[in-house]
Design a protein around this motif. Structure first.
Motif, PDB file in Angstrom:
ATOM      1  N   LEU A 169       0.932  49.609   6.393  1.00  0.00           N
ATOM      2  CA  LEU A 169       0.046  48.506   6.771  1.00  0.00           C
ATOM      3  C   LEU A 169       0.821  47.359   7.407  1.00  0.00           C
ATOM      4  O   LEU A 169       0.361  46.752   8.375  1.00  0.00           O
ATOM      5  N   ALA A 170       2.004  47.076   6.881  1.00  0.00           N
ATOM      6  CA  ALA A 170       2.817  46.002   7.453  1.00  0.00           C
ATOM      7  C   ALA A 170       3.222  46.324   8.879  1.00  0.00           C
ATOM      8  O   ALA A 170       3.195  45.450   9.764  1.00  0.00           O
ATOM      9  N   SER A 171       3.573  47.573   9.133  1.00  0.00           N
ATOM     10  CA  SER A 171       3.950  47.945  10.502  1.00  0.00           C
ATOM     11  C   SER A 171       2.742  47.901  11.426  1.00  0.00           C
ATOM     12  O   SER A 171       2.860  47.496  12.587  1.00  0.00           O
ATOM     13  N   TYR A 172       1.565  48.278  10.946  1.00  0.00           N
ATOM     14  CA  TYR A 172       0.361  48.212  11.772  1.00  0.00           C
ATOM     15  C   TYR A 172       0.020  46.772  12.111  1.00  0.00           C
ATOM     16  O   TYR A 172      -0.333  46.458  13.245  1.00  0.00           O
ATOM     17  N   VAL A 173       0.131  45.886  11.133  1.00  0.00           N
ATOM     18  CA  VAL A 173      -0.163  44.472  11.361  1.00  0.00           C
ATOM     19  C   VAL A 173       0.832  43.886  12.351  1.00  0.00           C
ATOM     20  O   VAL A 173       0.459  43.104  13.238  1.00  0.00           O
ATOM     21  N   ARG A 174       2.093  44.256  12.264  1.00  0.00           N
ATOM     22  CA  ARG A 174       3.109  43.756  13.185  1.00  0.00           C
ATOM     23  C   ARG A 174       2.800  44.175  14.620  1.00  0.00           C
ATOM     24  O   ARG A 174       2.896  43.374  15.550  1.00  0.00           O
ATOM     25  N   VAL A 175       2.381  45.419  14.804  1.00  0.00           N
ATOM     26  CA  VAL A 175       2.034  45.898  16.144  1.00  0.00           C
ATOM     27  C   VAL A 175       0.803  45.162  16.675  1.00  0.00           C
ATOM     28  O   VAL A 175       0.760  44.755  17.840  1.00  0.00           O
ATOM     29  N   LEU A 176      -0.198  44.944  15.840  1.00  0.00           N
ATOM     30  CA  LEU A 176      -1.406  44.244  16.288  1.00  0.00           C
ATOM     31  C   LEU A 176      -1.118  42.789  16.650  1.00  0.00           C
ATOM     32  O   LEU A 176      -1.748  42.235  17.551  1.00  0.00           O
ATOM     33  N   LYS A 177      -0.169  42.164  15.966  1.00  0.00           N
ATOM     34  CA  LYS A 177       0.185  40.780  16.299  1.00  0.00           C
ATOM     35  C   LYS A 177       0.893  40.710  17.653  1.00  0.00           C
ATOM     36  O   LYS A 177       0.750  39.725  18.376  1.00  0.00           O
ATOM     37  N   LEU A 178       1.650  41.746  18.003  1.00  0.00           N
ATOM     38  CA  LEU A 178       2.350  41.761  19.285  1.00  0.00           C
ATOM     39  C   LEU A 178       1.421  42.090  20.445  1.00  0.00           C
ATOM     40  O   LEU A 178       1.697  41.711  21.585  1.00  0.00           O
ATOM     41  N   ALA A 179       0.342  42.797  20.172  1.00  0.00           N
ATOM     42  CA  ALA A 179      -0.572  43.218  21.235  1.00  0.00           C
ATOM     43  C   ALA A 179      -1.318  42.010  21.788  1.00  0.00           C
ATOM     44  O   ALA A 179      -1.637  41.055  21.078  1.00  0.00           O
ATOM     45  N   SER A 180      -1.593  42.062  23.096  1.00  0.00           N
ATOM     46  CA  SER A 180      -2.342  40.985  23.724  1.00  0.00           C
ATOM     47  C   SER A 180      -3.335  41.565  24.714  1.00  0.00           C
ATOM     48  O   SER A 180      -3.195  42.702  25.176  1.00  0.00           O
ATOM     49  N   THR A 181      -4.327  40.786  25.059  1.00  0.00           N
ATOM     50  CA  THR A 181      -5.327  41.211  26.032  1.00  0.00           C
ATOM     51  C   THR A 181      -4.721  41.132  27.428  1.00  0.00           C
ATOM     52  O   THR A 181      -4.098  40.128  27.773  1.00  0.00           O
ATOM     53  N   PRO A 182      -4.895  42.166  28.245  1.00  0.00           N
ATOM     54  CA  PRO A 182      -4.315  42.128  29.590  1.00  0.00           C
ATOM     55  C   PRO A 182      -5.035  41.115  30.474  1.00  0.00           C
ATOM     56  O   PRO A 182      -6.215  40.821  30.267  1.00  0.00           O
TER      57      PRO A 182
END
Length: 58
Positions: free
Chosen positions: A7-20
């Motif tokens: 879950l921590a790794s999933y949350v980290r990836v979602l925080k890095l993601a941005s809308t194009p």
């Protein structure tokens, strides 16, 4: 299988993601559309050649 670590790794990836941006999105859409058209044209060409070589009786 460590659920907290996953879950921590999933949350980290979602925080890095941005809308194009709109420009980035439109370029991706154009490239994807061109790829779809190219594959369709290739399939139609193969179909036309195969029909010409071995016509189906009506």
């Amino acid at each position: 299988m460590d659920v907290k670590l996953d879950l921590a790794s999933y949350v980290r990836v979602l925080k890095l993601a941005s809308t194009p941006s709109w420009d980035e999105f439109s370029k991706i859409a154009q490239i994807a559309g061109a790829g779809i058209l190219l594959v369709g044209l290739l399939g139609f060409t193969i179909f036309a050649i195969m029909t010409f070589i071995n016509p189906v009786p009506v």
